[in-house]
Design a protein around this motif. Structure first.
Motif, mmCIF file in Angstrom:
data_model
loop_
_atom_site.group_PDB
_atom_site.id
_atom_site.type_symbol
_atom_site.label_atom_id
_atom_site.label_comp_id
_atom_site.label_asym_id
_atom_site.label_seq_id
_atom_site.Cartn_x
_atom_site.Cartn_y
_atom_site.Cartn_z
ATOM 1 N N ARG A 273 10.626 5.647 -14.789
ATOM 2 C CA ARG A 273 11.718 5.338 -15.712
ATOM 3 C C ARG A 273 12.524 6.618 -15.879
ATOM 4 N N VAL A 274 13.848 6.501 -15.824
ATOM 5 C CA VAL A 274 14.675 7.703 -15.897
ATOM 6 C C VAL A 274 15.637 7.642 -17.079
ATOM 7 N N CYS A 275 15.989 8.827 -17.560
ATOM 8 C CA CYS A 275 16.954 8.907 -18.657
ATOM 9 C C CYS A 275 18.357 9.018 -18.058
ATOM 10 N N SER B 190 12.648 12.394 -16.118
ATOM 11 C CA SER B 190 11.984 11.315 -15.393
ATOM 12 C C SER B 190 10.570 11.119 -15.946
ATOM 13 N N TYR B 191 10.150 9.858 -16.081
ATOM 14 C CA TYR B 191 8.826 9.542 -16.638
ATOM 15 C C TYR B 191 8.107 8.598 -15.690
ATOM 16 N N ASN B 192 6.776 8.480 -15.903
ATOM 17 C CA ASN B 192 6.035 7.469 -15.157
ATOM 18 C C ASN B 192 5.165 6.704 -16.141
ATOM 19 N N LEU B 193 5.273 5.366 -16.121
ATOM 20 C CA LEU B 193 4.587 4.555 -17.135
ATOM 21 C C LEU B 193 3.083 4.801 -17.117
ATOM 22 N N ALA B 194 2.513 5.091 -15.919
ATOM 23 C CA ALA B 194 1.062 5.313 -15.839
ATOM 24 C C ALA B 194 0.714 6.785 -16.066
ATOM 25 N N ALA B 195 1.366 7.675 -15.333
ATOM 26 C CA ALA B 195 0.947 9.087 -15.339
ATOM 27 C C ALA B 195 1.614 9.943 -16.407
ATOM 28 N N PRO C 166 7.685 4.307 -26.466
ATOM 29 C CA PRO C 166 7.989 3.461 -25.309
ATOM 30 C C PRO C 166 9.492 3.223 -25.108
ATOM 31 N N GLY C 167 9.951 3.462 -23.886
ATOM 32 C CA GLY C 167 11.336 3.158 -23.529
ATOM 33 C C GLY C 167 12.364 4.164 -23.999
ATOM 34 N N ILE C 168 11.927 5.270 -24.635
ATOM 35 C CA ILE C 168 12.885 6.246 -25.196
ATOM 36 C C ILE C 168 12.618 7.638 -24.614
ATOM 37 N N THR D 8 13.249 13.871 -24.569
ATOM 38 C CA THR D 8 14.153 15.016 -24.683
ATOM 39 C C THR D 8 15.386 14.713 -25.517
ATOM 40 N N CYS D 9 16.035 13.535 -25.268
ATOM 41 C CA CYS D 9 17.327 13.318 -25.941
ATOM 42 C C CYS D 9 17.428 11.986 -26.696
ATOM 43 N N GLY D 10 16.351 11.183 -26.671
ATOM 44 C CA GLY D 10 16.344 9.956 -27.483
ATOM 45 C C GLY D 10 17.116 8.776 -26.902
ATOM 46 N N THR D 11 17.596 8.913 -25.649
ATOM 47 C CA THR D 11 18.348 7.817 -25.018
ATOM 48 C C THR D 11 17.373 6.752 -24.476
ATOM 49 N N ALA D 12 17.827 5.493 -24.406
ATOM 50 C CA ALA D 12 16.981 4.426 -23.845
ATOM 51 C C ALA D 12 16.787 4.657 -22.346
ATOM 52 N N LEU D 13 15.534 4.590 -21.905
ATOM 53 C CA LEU D 13 15.243 4.850 -20.483
ATOM 54 C C LEU D 13 15.631 3.654 -19.622
ATOM 55 N N GLU D 14 15.883 3.945 -18.334
ATOM 56 C CA GLU D 14 16.270 2.874 -17.406
ATOM 57 C C GLU D 14 15.278 2.772 -16.256
#
Ligand code: AMP
Length: 221
Positions: free
Chosen positions: A128-130, A136-141, A147-149, A152-158
């Motif tokens: 998931r990326v901002c 950049s994030y990974n739901l597992a690792a 969740p979903g935010i 770093t900056c509080g934006t909704a992840l895509e």
């Protein structure tokens, strides 16, 4: 120092690029990010590129080479650059070599980041990326704290459209067919340094920085 980060999508190039840029202060040039900015801004280049990207295919060389050459002429690339996601074809590599020769520069090293296709599939489908700060994030690792935010900056992840399973398969095919031959291309020129990123980006980054330290020292008079 002018560097290339080679490797399939999802091998961790973006994370490593941020670490290298922070450590040695060279410009990070990601052609994928450049295309995504053009698409977001609705530019003619973005409109031409968006269909290819959504389907996981490579954007034609003619468009990509022109965009990259313009970018390399900006001031921040004078102190060195790190190419992330470029070149992806032999034609792009040849064009890059010709361009750099023309401006009296060269590539110092190619860092080839390797990961098994199964691990890539897993990482990209959970990525998931901002859209705002690029984290950049990974739901597992490496999930975000909320969740979903973005932490770093509080934006909704895509979830990038091209990180969906069917598109990942097309991107990996394009990599094996068109980009992987660059390993031999750069090995033949004595520039290739390979890293197995199954060990994780932190450890790989340390190995890369150590090698770059040696390389930098060797190139100083
Ligand atoms: P990336 O973020 O590097 O995975 O790039 C996302 C997408 O942008 C790729 O799947 C391609 O469609 C396009 N792209 C990025 N860099 C290039 C390149 N050097 N040549 C052709 N297409 C590219």
């Amino acid at each position: 120092m002018n560097l290339i980060l080679l490797g399939a999508p999802g091998t961790g190039k973006g994370t490593l690029a941020a670490g290298i840029r922070n450590a040695i202060g060279i410009a990070h040039v990601s052609t994928g990010d450049m295309f995504r900015h053009n698409i977001k801004d609705g530019t003619p280049l973005g409109k031409e590129a968006s269909g290819y990207i959504a389907h996981g295919e490579l954007v034609p060389d003619s468009l990509t080479i022109r965009m990259l050459e313009e970018r390399l002429q900006r001031d921040d690339c004078r102190k060195g650059f790190l190419l992330d996601g470029y070149p992806r074809t032999i034609a792009q590599a040849d064009a890059l070599a010709a361009f750099l020769t023309g401006v009296g520069q060269k590539i110092d090293a190619v860092l080839d980041i390797r990961l098994a296709d199964a691990t890539i599939q897993e990482r990209l489908s959970g990525r998931r990326v901002c859209p705002s700060c690029g984290s950049s994030y990974n739901l597992a690792a490496r999930p975000p704290k909320k969740p979903g935010i973005c932490d770093t900056c509080g934006t909704a992840l895509e979830h990038r459209e091209d990180d969906r399973p069917e598109t990942i398969a097309v991107r990996l095919m394009a990599y094996h067919e068109k980009t992987r031959p660059l390993e031999d291309y750069y090995a033949a020129r004595g520039l290739l340094h390979a890293y197995d990123n199954e060990v994780g980006s932190e450890i790989t980054l340390q190995s890369i920085l150590k090698a770059l330290g040696t390389l930098g020292a060797a190139s100083r008079p």
